[in-house]
Scaffold this active site. Structure first.
Site, mmCIF file in Angstrom:
data_model
loop_
_atom_site.group_PDB
_atom_site.id
_atom_site.type_symbol
_atom_site.label_atom_id
_atom_site.label_comp_id
_atom_site.label_asym_id
_atom_site.label_seq_id
_atom_site.Cartn_x
_atom_site.Cartn_y
_atom_site.Cartn_z
ATOM 1 N N GLU A 50 0.868 -1.350 -0.137
ATOM 2 C CA GLU A 50 0.193 0.211 0.384
ATOM 3 C C GLU A 50 0.968 1.044 0.338
ATOM 4 O O GLU A 50 2.318 1.341 0.821
ATOM 5 C CB GLU A 50 -0.639 -0.205 1.101
ATOM 6 C CG GLU A 50 -2.276 -1.092 1.578
ATOM 7 C CD GLU A 50 -2.016 -1.115 2.422
ATOM 8 O OE1 GLU A 50 -2.929 -0.173 3.460
ATOM 9 O OE2 GLU A 50 -3.405 -2.151 2.610
ATOM 10 N N ASP A 61 -5.516 8.434 10.663
ATOM 11 C CA ASP A 61 -3.822 8.149 10.445
ATOM 12 C C ASP A 61 -3.951 8.559 12.304
ATOM 13 O O ASP A 61 -3.968 9.811 12.318
ATOM 14 C CB ASP A 61 -2.863 8.943 9.575
ATOM 15 C CG ASP A 61 -3.896 8.102 8.331
ATOM 16 O OD1 ASP A 61 -4.017 6.870 7.935
ATOM 17 O OD2 ASP A 61 -3.245 9.030 7.499
ATOM 18 N N TYR A 176 -11.019 -4.602 4.090
ATOM 19 C CA TYR A 176 -9.581 -4.327 4.977
ATOM 20 C C TYR A 176 -10.644 -4.599 6.451
ATOM 21 O O TYR A 176 -11.404 -3.328 6.743
ATOM 22 C CB TYR A 176 -9.010 -3.273 4.214
ATOM 23 C CG TYR A 176 -8.059 -3.084 5.285
ATOM 24 C CD1 TYR A 176 -8.238 -3.215 7.129
ATOM 25 C CD2 TYR A 176 -6.897 -1.938 4.578
ATOM 26 C CE1 TYR A 176 -6.764 -1.936 7.550
ATOM 27 C CE2 TYR A 176 -5.819 -1.436 5.402
ATOM 28 C CZ TYR A 176 -5.624 -1.422 6.364
ATOM 29 O OH TYR A 176 -4.709 -1.015 7.791
#
Length: 279
Positions: A50, A61, A176
């Site tokens: 990725e 994040d 995911y």
């Protein structure tokens, strides 16, 4: 492009193990070192890579990946330059799937049609766009699928059985599963709950289910690999980059080896599960 992903998961299944998916930020700490890191990942044991698209407001994040994005932006990393790094990587590696991961704003500014054309020319295989829910599929997901890319969706601990079919509807490549609530790299997952969640998701889809967020070591990777089709590691790798930098924040002689050493440990952890299954 989805063919490369399917082939890689098929190879991992043949070997009786989960896939190792590694995340690094494009342009961190500088474009050439970033390319060197990206190129070294498959040799160190990564099955899928990725590549993060730097963005000024990465809301999902944690501190490590936020800092990596800021380092990349500081040295002038752009979407154009990121796609060029993918192109250069692909010239030397025709087989490893490359997933571009980030947020929709840089893609929107670039222009969806142009971005998809340039990503295809560069050799990318799919996308994870964390701030595009299924209700916005017409913005990017559907055009990406029509162009032959995988569009990988996130499922979380709060994605219940009622919501899950909606999340999976236009997902391609793999699912995911985000193992914790919160941002990347901030907690260690409850491996028992992760295994149960993976089993639940698998009842709804035939796609591979990979697990990320909070995996920091080979031991963690081995635990996740017992039930998942793949293990994603990002913050720990980005942290390894950060710790290797010199006092001015520049790459050092230890930067690429710091990454490859950790990725080798993660790959060994995953393969230890395959060996124990075989035994």
């Amino acid at each position: 492009m989805t063919e490369r992903l399917a082939a890689r998961f098929a190879r991992c299944r043949e070997e009786g193990r989960a896939a190792l998916v590694t995340y690094v930020m494009a342009g961190d700490p500088d474009p050439e070192t970033s390319l060197a890191i990206l190129s070294a990942l498959p040799k160190a044991g990564a099955d899928i890579v990725e590549f993060g698209l730097p963005f000024t407001d990465p809301m999902a994040d944690g501190p490590a990946i936020q800092a990596a994005g800021l380092r990349a932006l500081k040295v002038g990393q752009t979407t154009v330059k990121t796609l060029d790094l993918v192109r250069r990587f692909r010239a030397g590696d025709p087989d490893t799937p490359v997933i571009l991961m980030g947020y929709f704003n840089p893609i929107y500014i670039y222009g969806v049609e142009r971005f998809l054309a340039d990503a295809k020319a560069a050799g990318a295989d799919g996308f994870i766009v964390v701030d595009l829910p299924p209700e916005m599929d017409e913005e990017f997901c559907l055009p990406a699928l029509q162009a032959g890319f995988a569009f990988i969706r996130l499922a979380t601990p709060t994605t219940d059985d009622e919501r899950l079919p909606t999340v999976l509807q236009n997902t391609a490549g793999f699912v995911y599963y985000v193992s914790i609530t919160g941002v990347t790299g901030m907690a260690t997952p409850d491996f028992g709950r992760v295994a149960a969640a993976v089993s639940r998701i698998k009842r709804h889809t035939e796609l591979p289910v990979v697990v990320g967020f909070g995996v920091k070591s080979g031991a963690h990777a081995a635990e996740v690999a017992k039930g998942a089709d793949g293990v994603v590691v990002g913050s720990a790798i980005v942290d390894a980059v950060a710790r290797s930098l010199d006092p001015e924040g520049r790459a050092s002689a230890t930067t690429v080896p710091a990454v490859t050493e950790l990725v080798g440990e993660l790959a060994a952890g995953i393969r230890s599960v395959a060996k124990s299954r075989a035994a």
